[in-house]
Motif scaffolding. Structure first.
Motif, PDB file in Angstrom:
ATOM      1  N   GLY A   1       0.786  -1.218   0.000  1.00 17.57           N
ATOM      2  CA  GLY A   1       0.000   0.000   0.000  1.00 17.57           C
ATOM      3  C   GLY A   1       0.819   1.269   0.000  1.00 17.57           C
ATOM      4  O   GLY A   1       0.254   2.370   0.018  1.00 17.57           O
ATOM      5  N   GLY A   2       2.145   1.129  -0.031  1.00 16.81           N
ATOM      6  CA  GLY A   2       3.018   2.291   0.034  1.00 16.81           C
ATOM      7  C   GLY A   2       3.267   2.920  -1.326  1.00 16.81           C
ATOM      8  O   GLY A   2       2.736   2.494  -2.354  1.00 16.81           O
ATOM      9  N   LYS A   3       4.093   3.918  -1.302  1.00 17.72           N
ATOM     10  CA  LYS A   3       4.448   4.651  -2.515  1.00 17.72           C
ATOM     11  C   LYS A   3       5.232   3.756  -3.466  1.00 17.72           C
ATOM     12  O   LYS A   3       6.018   2.902  -3.046  1.00 17.72           O
ATOM     13  CB  LYS A   3       5.286   5.878  -2.131  1.00 17.72           C
ATOM     14  N   THR A   4       5.025   3.951  -4.751  1.00 20.27           N
ATOM     15  CA  THR A   4       5.773   3.198  -5.753  1.00 20.27           C
ATOM     16  C   THR A   4       7.274   3.373  -5.544  1.00 20.27           C
ATOM     17  O   THR A   4       7.764   4.504  -5.465  1.00 20.27           O
ATOM     18  CB  THR A   4       5.388   3.656  -7.165  1.00 20.27           C
ATOM     19  N   PHE A   5       7.988   2.249  -5.449  1.00 24.22           N
ATOM     20  CA  PHE A   5       9.441   2.307  -5.303  1.00 24.22           C
ATOM     21  C   PHE A   5      10.116   2.438  -6.660  1.00 24.22           C
ATOM     22  O   PHE A   5      11.064   3.208  -6.823  1.00 24.22           O
ATOM     23  CB  PHE A   5       9.949   1.051  -4.590  1.00 24.22           C
ATOM     24  N   ASP A   6       9.657   1.679  -7.635  1.00 24.40           N
ATOM     25  CA  ASP A   6      10.263   1.725  -8.964  1.00 24.40           C
ATOM     26  C   ASP A   6       9.697   2.916  -9.730  1.00 24.40           C
ATOM     27  O   ASP A   6       8.762   2.786 -10.528  1.00 24.40           O
ATOM     28  CB  ASP A   6      10.016   0.416  -9.724  1.00 24.40           C
ATOM     29  N   ALA A   7      10.287   4.084  -9.480  1.00 19.99           N
ATOM     30  CA  ALA A   7       9.791   5.321 -10.084  1.00 19.99           C
ATOM     31  C   ALA A   7      10.101   5.423 -11.562  1.00 19.99           C
ATOM     32  O   ALA A   7       9.722   6.416 -12.209  1.00 19.99           O
ATOM     33  CB  ALA A   7      10.375   6.521  -9.344  1.00 19.99           C
ATOM     34  N   ASN A   8      10.774   4.424 -12.135  1.00 26.66           N
ATOM     35  CA  ASN A   8      11.001   4.420 -13.583  1.00 26.66           C
ATOM     36  C   ASN A   8       9.753   4.014 -14.352  1.00 26.66           C
ATOM     37  O   ASN A   8       9.722   4.126 -15.579  1.00 26.66           O
ATOM     38  CB  ASN A   8      12.160   3.485 -13.939  1.00 26.66           C
ATOM     39  N   ASN A   9       8.737   3.523 -13.645  1.00 28.12           N
ATOM     40  CA  ASN A   9       7.425   3.284 -14.252  1.00 28.12           C
ATOM     41  C   ASN A   9       6.633   4.581 -14.149  1.00 28.12           C
ATOM     42  O   ASN A   9       6.122   4.925 -13.088  1.00 28.12           O
ATOM     43  CB  ASN A   9       6.681   2.171 -13.495  1.00 28.12           C
ATOM     44  N   TRP A  10       6.534   5.316 -15.251  1.00 29.62           N
ATOM     45  CA  TRP A  10       5.884   6.617 -15.168  1.00 29.62           C
ATOM     46  C   TRP A  10       5.154   6.989 -16.456  1.00 29.62           C
ATOM     47  O   TRP A  10       5.359   6.387 -17.506  1.00 29.62           O
ATOM     48  CB  TRP A  10       6.862   7.720 -14.782  1.00 29.62           C
ATOM     49  N   ALA A  11       4.330   8.024 -16.312  1.00 32.73           N
ATOM     50  CA  ALA A  11       3.658   8.664 -17.448  1.00 32.73           C
ATOM     51  C   ALA A  11       3.774  10.168 -17.262  1.00 32.73           C
ATOM     52  O   ALA A  11       4.242  10.652 -16.221  1.00 32.73           O
ATOM     53  CB  ALA A  11       2.185   8.244 -17.509  1.00 32.73           C
ATOM     54  N   ALA A  12       3.369  10.896 -18.286  1.00 27.81           N
ATOM     55  CA  ALA A  12       3.323  12.371 -18.230  1.00 27.81           C
ATOM     56  C   ALA A  12       4.661  12.956 -17.794  1.00 27.81           C
ATOM     57  O   ALA A  12       4.741  13.745 -16.858  1.00 27.81           O
ATOM     58  CB  ALA A  12       2.200  12.830 -17.296  1.00 27.81           C
ATOM     59  N   GLU A  13       5.723  12.554 -18.504  1.00 29.11           N
ATOM     60  CA  GLU A  13       7.072  13.077 -18.280  1.00 29.11           C
ATOM     61  C   GLU A  13       7.560  12.857 -16.846  1.00 29.11           C
ATOM     62  O   GLU A  13       8.288  13.664 -16.279  1.00 29.11           O
ATOM     63  CB  GLU A  13       7.160  14.555 -18.667  1.00 29.11           C
ATOM     64  N   GLY A  14       7.142  11.740 -16.273  1.00 32.58           N
ATOM     65  CA  GLY A  14       7.638  11.386 -14.952  1.00 32.58           C
ATOM     66  C   GLY A  14       6.836  11.931 -13.798  1.00 32.58           C
ATOM     67  O   GLY A  14       7.197  11.723 -12.635  1.00 32.58           O
ATOM     68  N   THR A  15       5.732  12.602 -14.086  1.00 31.16           N
ATOM     69  CA  THR A  15       4.963  13.237 -13.014  1.00 31.16           C
ATOM     70  C   THR A  15       3.895  12.320 -12.426  1.00 31.16           C
ATOM     71  O   THR A  15       3.324  12.628 -11.374  1.00 31.16           O
ATOM     72  CB  THR A  15       4.276  14.517 -13.512  1.00 31.16           C
ATOM     73  N   VAL A  16       3.584  11.206 -13.099  1.00 31.15           N
ATOM     74  CA  VAL A  16       2.554  10.284 -12.622  1.00 31.15           C
ATOM     75  C   VAL A  16       3.148   8.887 -12.534  1.00 31.15           C
ATOM     76  O   VAL A  16       3.729   8.386 -13.507  1.00 31.15           O
ATOM     77  CB  VAL A  16       1.327  10.265 -13.568  1.00 31.15           C
ATOM     78  N   THR A  17       3.051   8.264 -11.369  1.00 29.03           N
ATOM     79  CA  THR A  17       3.542   6.900 -11.179  1.00 29.03           C
ATOM     80  C   THR A  17       2.378   5.989 -10.816  1.00 29.03           C
ATOM     81  O   THR A  17       1.236   6.428 -10.651  1.00 29.03           O
ATOM     82  CB  THR A  17       4.615   6.844 -10.082  1.00 29.03           C
ATOM     83  N   LEU A  18       2.673   4.704 -10.659  1.00 30.08           N
ATOM     84  CA  LEU A  18       1.616   3.724 -10.434  1.00 30.08           C
ATOM     85  C   LEU A  18       0.851   3.972  -9.136  1.00 30.08           C
ATOM     86  O   LEU A  18      -0.361   3.754  -9.078  1.00 30.08           O
ATOM     87  CB  LEU A  18       2.210   2.310 -10.440  1.00 30.08           C
ATOM     88  N   SER A  19       1.534   4.438  -8.109  1.00 39.40           N
ATOM     89  CA  SER A  19       0.843   4.661  -6.838  1.00 39.40           C
ATOM     90  C   SER A  19      -0.175   5.792  -6.928  1.00 39.40           C
ATOM     91  O   SER A  19      -1.068   5.892  -6.082  1.00 39.40           O
ATOM     92  CB  SER A  19       1.852   4.955  -5.720  1.00 39.40           C
ATOM     93  N   ASP A  20      -0.075   6.615  -7.957  1.00 39.11           N
ATOM     94  CA  ASP A  20      -1.043   7.694  -8.151  1.00 39.11           C
ATOM     95  C   ASP A  20      -2.355   7.204  -8.748  1.00 39.11           C
ATOM     96  O   ASP A  20      -3.333   7.953  -8.786  1.00 39.11           O
ATOM     97  CB  ASP A  20      -0.464   8.778  -9.076  1.00 39.11           C
ATOM     98  N   ARG A  21      -2.371   5.969  -9.240  1.00 46.11           N
ATOM     99  CA  ARG A  21      -3.527   5.485  -9.997  1.00 46.11           C
ATOM    100  C   ARG A  21      -4.122   4.205  -9.402  1.00 46.11           C
ATOM    101  O   ARG A  21      -4.725   3.422 -10.136  1.00 46.11           O
ATOM    102  CB  ARG A  21      -3.118   5.236 -11.450  1.00 46.11           C
ATOM    103  N   ARG A  22      -3.919   3.995  -8.114  1.00 44.97           N
ATOM    104  CA  ARG A  22      -4.498   2.796  -7.494  1.00 44.97           C
ATOM    105  C   ARG A  22      -6.027   2.815  -7.617  1.00 44.97           C
ATOM    106  O   ARG A  22      -6.669   3.850  -7.498  1.00 44.97           O
ATOM    107  CB  ARG A  22      -4.099   2.701  -6.026  1.00 44.97           C
ATOM    108  N   GLY A  23      -6.570   1.617  -7.853  1.00 47.64           N
ATOM    109  CA  GLY A  23      -8.013   1.480  -7.944  1.00 47.64           C
ATOM    110  C   GLY A  23      -8.597   1.845  -9.277  1.00 47.64           C
ATOM    111  O   GLY A  23      -9.824   1.758  -9.468  1.00 47.64           O
ATOM    112  N   GLY A  24      -7.765   2.212 -10.228  1.00 47.64           N
ATOM    113  CA  GLY A  24      -8.269   2.652 -11.524  1.00 47.64           C
ATOM    114  C   GLY A  24      -8.017   1.680 -12.660  1.00 47.64           C
ATOM    115  O   GLY A  24      -8.210   2.034 -13.819  1.00 47.64           O
ATOM    116  N   GLY A  25      -7.571   0.468 -12.345  1.00 48.71           N
ATOM    117  CA  GLY A  25      -7.287  -0.496 -13.397  1.00 48.71           C
ATOM    118  C   GLY A  25      -5.929  -0.251 -14.029  1.00 48.71           C
ATOM    119  O   GLY A  25      -5.095   0.492 -13.499  1.00 48.71           O
ATOM    120  N   ALA A  26      -5.700  -0.900 -15.172  1.00 46.71           N
ATOM    121  CA  ALA A  26      -4.416  -0.795 -15.858  1.00 46.71           C
ATOM    122  C   ALA A  26      -4.149   0.647 -16.277  1.00 46.71           C
ATOM    123  O   ALA A  26      -5.057   1.395 -16.642  1.00 46.71           O
ATOM    124  CB  ALA A  26      -4.387  -1.717 -17.068  1.00 46.71           C
TER     125      ALA A  26
END
Length: 257
Positions: free
Chosen positions: A155-180
């Motif tokens: 449930g913590g913050k994404t550790f692998d910050a190399n998984n990103w969108a929007a020029e690095g401003t959005v990571t997986l932990s920002d989109r929990r509960g929203g599907g793929a």
């Protein structure tokens, strides 16, 4: 092996190893627990530039991996690079060189190990927990490139910050509960790629790639324009017309550093 299992795709697990002797036993345990038939699984590791006994430990664990997979191999290739003593691996001054060496290690391992497999599952050696059915969950998405959400605590913050969108401003932990989630770049803590994409030329750039790609970060504080290693692979995939995806709610656990 049942008739149904014989129809499952062949998967190759690839892992670069450096200074990770303490993580290798747990790495092996997790592969032993993986919910995938041994006859459809291969494993290969590349050790290089370790300052501990990583190669010897990996070699000692090979018999267990060979019991778990139809093929398990250990390669060695040193690149002559180590971080200075006392300097963390994320120190900005060394990032481009460190990531370039890691990209070369990944490519070397890929070219040595890939045989007749249908998928390549990259797993970092310091991933210390993931569900036994993680591979089935990743494959079930139908995506050609897909990653889980690597965290250090559930449930913590994404550790692998190399998984990103929007020029690095959005990571997986920002989109929990929203599907793929559509990703512009991927990390390598766990990364599933259709093997034919690698055969088609998808690699880990050991140089700044994608200067002409509209998805890259234009003013990165370390290497300026272009992306390198796993993030460069994401840009290259986009150039090949392939979308990268992430699963925010499928968590794997990374060791505390």
């Amino acid at each position: 092996m049942s008739a149904l299992e014989s129809m499952l795709p062949r998967v190759l697990i690839l892992t670069p190893v450096k200074g990770a002797a303490r993580h290798l036993p747990r790495y092996t345990e997790l592969i032993e627990q993986l919910d995938w038939p041994a006859d459809r699984l291969s494993v290969a590791l590349l050790e290089g530039d370790s300052q501990d006994d990583s190669f010897a430990v990996a070699e000692a664990l090979l018999p267990r991996l060979r019991q778990r997979a139809r093929r398990a191999e250990l390669f060695q290739r040193s690149f002559g690079f180590n971080m200075p003593a006392g300097v963390p691996r994320w120190a900005p001054a060394f990032q481009q060189m460190r990531r370039a060496v890691l990209a070369r290690a990944r490519n070397h391992l890929l070219f040595r190990a890939l045989d007749d497999e249908d998928w390549v599952l990259w797993i970092d050696v310091d991933v210390i927990d993931y569900p036994p059915d993680v591979l089935r969950q990743l494959l079930a998405t139908g995506f050609e490139i897909v990653v889980p959400n690597c965290v250090q605590r559930r449930g913590g913050k994404t550790f692998d910050a190399n998984n990103w969108a929007a020029e690095g401003t959005v990571t997986l932990s920002d989109r929990r509960g929203g599907g793929a989630m559509r990703l512009d770049a991927v990390g390598g803590t766990m990364l599933l790629i259709r093997a034919d994409l690698h055969r088609d030329g998808l690699i880990f750039p050991a140089f700044r790639y994608g200067v002409a790609n509209p998805r890259i970060r234009r003013r990165h504080p370390i290497w300026g324009q272009g992306e390198i290693e796993t993030e460069g692979l994401g840009a290259m995939a986009a150039d090949m017309g392939v979308q990268c995806w992430g699963l925010p709610d499928l968590e794997i656990i990374h060791a505390n550093e």
